[in-house]
Design an enzyme around this catalytic site. Structure first.
Site, PDB file in Angstrom:
ATOM      1  N   SER A  41       1.193  -0.912  -0.352  1.00 43.78           N
ATOM      2  CA  SER A  41       0.204   0.092  -0.071  1.00 43.78           C
ATOM      3  C   SER A  41       0.565   1.570   0.102  1.00 43.78           C
ATOM      4  O   SER A  41       0.602   2.267  -0.356  1.00 43.78           O
ATOM      5  CB  SER A  41      -1.236   0.007   0.542  1.00 43.78           C
ATOM      6  OG  SER A  41      -1.941  -1.486   1.275  1.00 43.78           O
ATOM      7  N   GLU A  42       1.896   1.553   0.527  1.00 40.97           N
ATOM      8  CA  GLU A  42       3.079   2.805   0.765  1.00 40.97           C
ATOM      9  C   GLU A  42       3.494   2.681  -0.347  1.00 40.97           C
ATOM     10  O   GLU A  42       4.140   4.340  -0.741  1.00 40.97           O
ATOM     11  CB  GLU A  42       3.730   2.281   1.542  1.00 40.97           C
ATOM     12  CG  GLU A  42       2.888   2.486   3.229  1.00 40.97           C
ATOM     13  CD  GLU A  42       2.805   4.407   3.359  1.00 40.97           C
ATOM     14  OE1 GLU A  42       2.649   4.223   3.196  1.00 40.97           O
ATOM     15  OE2 GLU A  42       1.936   3.962   4.612  1.00 40.97           O
TER      16      GLU A  42
END
Length: 186
Positions: free
Chosen positions: A62-63
């Site tokens: 996600s990051e």
């Protein structure tokens, strides 16, 4: 595919083979969408800090989508997008001797400190939702939300996440966590 079946057994076998081929293709593409990279560092720090491998992988996906040199507009760095101030704060807990911020681009260092931060958050909050919220929005922000009756009834769990970006982030991380668990750790 054009199958001509001579009997019921041949038809059943052809259906099983076709299903198996489709299923394998489906899993292949899911694993491409949810890759496992830096597994040795993820595994080591999962055990060291008692944080699920699938959560660490979901945060990385996600990051940074596994880009070790990722840098956000806000200044977060590396695979797990750690802010320099957070990195300095984490180092006060004496994990290692003081490192400069440039070390956040090193996957081993980044995953170590990201997993360590997740372990701190897991001890502080009751559910994974608050943990992931705090990873994204910060401890102070989540603590403020928990004190606000509009967002928390009991002061321990969030009933609503007021930042839309954080709400979407939490949904994405939790879905990725579920996918990683189902694909690799069941």
């Amino acid at each position: 595919m054009n199958f001509k079946c001579k009997n019921l057994l041949e038809c059943a076998l052809a259906a099983v083979v076709a299903f198996f081929a489709l299923y394998c293709g489906y899993i292949f593409f899911l694993k491409k969408a949810y890759p496992v990279r830096y597994y040795d560092y993820v595994s080591e720090n999962s055990e060291r800090f008692n944080v699920e491998k699938e959560l660490i992988l979901a945060i990385i996906k996600s990051e940074s989508n596994f880009r070790q040199d990722a840098e956000s507009k806000a200044g977060a760095i590396g695979l797990m997008q750690i802010m320099p101030e957070t990195f300095e704060w984490l180092q006060t807990h004496k994990l290692v001797t003081l490192l400069d911020v440039g070390h956040l681009k090193d996957p081993q260092t980044n995953i170590k400190y990201g997993a360590y931060l997740l372990s701190i958050l897991k001890k502080r909050y009751n559910t994974i939702v608050e943990v992931v919220c705090a990873y994204n929005a910060g401890i102070g922000t989540v603590d403020k939300w928990l004190r606000d009756e509009r967002y928390s009834v009991d002061g321990k769990t969030l009933k609503k996440i007021p930042f839309p970006d954080t709400s979407i982030y939490v949904e994405n991380v939790l879905e990725s966590r579920r996918m990683y668990k189902n694909l690799y750790f069941n």
